[in-house]
Design an enzyme around this catalytic site. Structure first.
Site, PDB file in Angstrom:
ATOM      1  NE  ARG A   1      -1.880  -2.184   3.059  1.00 62.49           N
ATOM      2  CZ  ARG A   1      -2.575  -2.854   4.312  1.00 62.49           C
ATOM      3  NH1 ARG A   1      -3.807  -2.656   4.980  1.00 62.49           N
ATOM      4  NH2 ARG A   1      -1.539  -3.828   5.043  1.00 62.49           N
TER       5      ARG A   1
ATOM      6  CE  LYS B   1       4.400  -1.380   6.340  1.00 61.10           C
ATOM      7  NZ  LYS B   1       2.870  -1.844   6.455  1.00 61.10           N
TER       8      LYS B   1
ATOM      9  N   GLY C   1       2.325 -14.126   5.627  1.00 60.43           N
ATOM     10  CA  GLY C   1       1.313 -13.495   6.816  1.00 60.43           C
ATOM     11  C   GLY C   1       2.064 -13.459   8.291  1.00 60.43           C
TER      12      GLY C   1
ATOM     13  CG  ASP D   1       3.340  -1.807  10.146  1.00 58.91           C
ATOM     14  OD1 ASP D   1       3.171  -2.082  11.224  1.00 58.91           O
ATOM     15  OD2 ASP D   1       2.341  -2.130   9.138  1.00 58.91           O
TER      16      ASP D   1
ATOM     17  N   GLY E   1      -7.490  -4.912  12.626  1.00 59.96           N
ATOM     18  CA  GLY E   1      -8.108  -6.260  13.261  1.00 59.96           C
ATOM     19  C   GLY E   1      -9.018  -5.705  14.249  1.00 59.96           C
TER      20      GLY E   1
ATOM     21  CG  ASN F   1      39.413  40.137   5.864  1.00 61.89           C
ATOM     22  OD1 ASN F   1      38.587  40.382   6.698  1.00 61.89           O
ATOM     23  ND2 ASN F   1      39.289  40.608   4.512  1.00 61.89           N
TER      24      ASN F   1
ATOM     25  CB  SER G   1      37.935  42.321  -2.923  1.00 57.89           C
ATOM     26  OG  SER G   1      37.554  42.641  -1.659  1.00 57.89           O
TER      27      SER G   1
ATOM     28  NE  ARG H   1      46.378  45.348  -9.088  1.00 51.04           N
ATOM     29  CZ  ARG H   1      46.183  45.648  -8.018  1.00 51.04           C
ATOM     30  NH1 ARG H   1      45.390  44.750  -6.952  1.00 51.04           N
ATOM     31  NH2 ARG H   1      46.786  46.928  -7.501  1.00 51.04           N
TER      32      ARG H   1
END
Ligand code: UD1
Ligand code: CA
Length: 471
Positions: free
Chosen positions: A17, A24, A81, A106, A143, A381, A409, A444
């Site tokens: 189900r 399950k 069962g 379950d 049941g 930093n 940065s 750079r």
């Protein structure tokens, strides 16, 4: 001396189900598998060598999913069962004396206190078995308990087999039983598959024992919520909600502030210290521990992590498998992916991603950075836009930055890389070579200014426009 109790947990079914490819009992509620919940409850009542789980569907995964050591497993290859599940376990189980308690994998909500009451009623009374029942407004699917005039249980009738009168009974079987082990094993073969489903029903046992001249009792609990069985996804969601509610209540009782608690999701295993504040829609999951006086911001997700005291997690922050020491902070909008260690007082700001990175005490990365496989020294930093290039397309490489260094940065740090203590990296640099301690590294293009360039350009443009207008 008290007679010992053996606990058998039935967990072999697929759970048709649920409409799932997964067994399950492997589905989760409150952050734990259904089976693990029941195993944890059982462990409060019996030593592991007296606990067994009957497995069948995806037996290997189900076994692996149980984290408790020492519990036994019984293989039920074909699921015929709940009675059959015990019959196949006879060889391992029937030699164990005392009492036999059967629980369903379950039904994860049941409380230890209820099971203790059940054991007491069975062991102190004269019944051959006691089962747990509850009055339900809508017992459909359960049941039904059929009692005689004295209140003893004559039978349990399953939904599929019941007559309309029997199905009108509201007292439902919760699927929790305690039997005298000797009588159970003596009569177990009398369970026969003579029902519409052709299954061996454990629920035939009361009638069988009654026929043999023994008494079976029902122990009523007022709150059927405690034994809610999970057969489908809607019931799974309901049980999950109950676990969440239980957890929130327990935390609030222990001095944790939950703001709009109904929106907060906290797994069962999570621990949180006093005076910590958890804001709306936060999720705290897995094996997480949170110290005292922390704040977990709105909509954050913290998983499998360890947070010391006074840690601040800003809103919309993800923390996974990481350690944050006392006074550390992260977020809002930060992502600590995995394996990070943020030492005392270090700060991770917005839009910063960390992976396998150690931020030593007092280090800061305030905005927009990616730090992977790196060791960031104390008080370093990290400027906005800093990226560790930790991957060359084949392998991951480490970056180490010494204490007190300053990374300008928009720096690109190409790993493997070492930056010495106290060094400076100029903003906008691409750094590919080691930087010695206390040095300044600039990587750079040098800036060039062209004087009056813009003014001349504007003058040219004006002249061109005048010529055009004169036509
Ligand atoms: C069962 C009870 C019902 C009770 C309800 C409570 C029976 C026949 N019926 O119904 O009276 O009201 O629980 O929740 O027992 N399992 C096995 N092997 C099998 C069959 C089942 O291990 O061959 C396990 C399942 O994995 C599950 C548990 O037993 O964990 C219960 O089985 P399920 O099919 O869910 O029983 P219900 O129909 O809910
Ligand atoms: Ca069930």
């Amino acid at each position: 001396m008290e007679k010992p109790v053996t606990i058998v947990i039935l967990a072999a079914g697929l759970g048709t189900r649920m409409k799932s490819r997964q067994a399950k009992v492997l589905h989760r509620a409150g952050g734990k598998t259904l089976l693990q919940h029941v195993v944890d409850t059982a462990l409060e009542l019996a030593p592991p060598e007296r606990i067994f789980a009957v497995v069948g569907h995806q037996a290997e995964q189900v076994r692996q999913s149980v984290t408790a050591a020492g519990i036994g497993f019984i293989q039920q290859t074909e699921q015929k069962g709940t009675g059959h599940a015990l019959i196949v376990g006879r060889d391992s189980l029937a030699r164990l004396d005392g009492y036999l308690m059967v629980l369903y994998g379950d039904s994860p909500l049941l409380r230890t206190a209820t099971l203790r009451r059940l054991i007491a009623q069975e062991t102190e009374g004269s019944a051959a078995g006691v089962l747990v029942s509850a009055p339900m407004d809508d017992p459909t699917g359960y049941g039904r308990v059929i009692r005689d005039a004295r209140g003893l249980v004559l039978d349990i009738v399953e939904q599929k087999a019941g007559t309309p009168e029997q199905l009108a009974i509201r007292e439902a079987n919760m699927g929790i039983y305690c039997f005298r082990a000797d009588l159970f094993w003596k009569h177990v073969d009398e369970i026969q598959p003579n029902n519409p489903a052709r299954e061996y029903y454990l629920t035939d046992m009361p009638a069988i024992l009654t026929r043999a001249g023994h008494a079976v009792e029902a122990m009523q609990i007022d709150d059927p919520g405690e034994a809610l069985g999970i057969n489908d996804r809607a019931q799974l969601a309901r049980v999950d909600a109950i676990f969440r509610e239980r957890k929130r209540s327990a935390l609030m009782a222990a001095g944790v502030t939950l703001v709009k608690p109904e929106t907060i999701t906290i797994d069962c295993a999570v621990e949180i210290g006093m005076d910590t504040i958890v804001e709306p829609f936060a999720q705290i999951l897995g094996a997480t521990t949170v110290g005292e006086n922390c704040r977990i911001g709105a909509c954050s997700i913290v998983q499998d992590s360890e947070l010391g005291d006074a840690v601040e997690i800003g809103a919309f922050t993800l923390v996974n498998a990481s350690v944050l020491e006392r006074g550390a902070s992260a977020g809002p909008y930060a992502r600590l992916r995995v394996g990070n260690h943020v030492e005392a007082g270090a700060h991770i700001g917005n839009f910063v991603e960390l992976k396998k990175t150690r931020m030593r005490a007092g280090a800061k990365a305030g905005h927009l950075a990616y730090l992977g496989d790196s060791d960031i020294g104390a008080k370093v930093n990290i400027g906005a836009g800093t990226i560790t290039c930790n991957y060359d397309g084949y392998k991951k490489h480490p970056t180490r930055i010494g204490e007190g260094a300053f990374i300008g940065s928009n720096s690109t740090l190409v790993a493997p890389l070492e930056i010495g203590a106290g060094a400076y990296v100029a903003a906008g640099s691409v750094i590919t070579q080691e930087v010695p301690p206390d040095a300044l590294a600039i990587g750079r293009g040098r800036q060039e200014n062209k004087p009056q360039w813009a003014a001349k350009r504007r003058k040219l443009a004006r002249t061109a426009a005048a010529i055009k207008g004169g036509d």
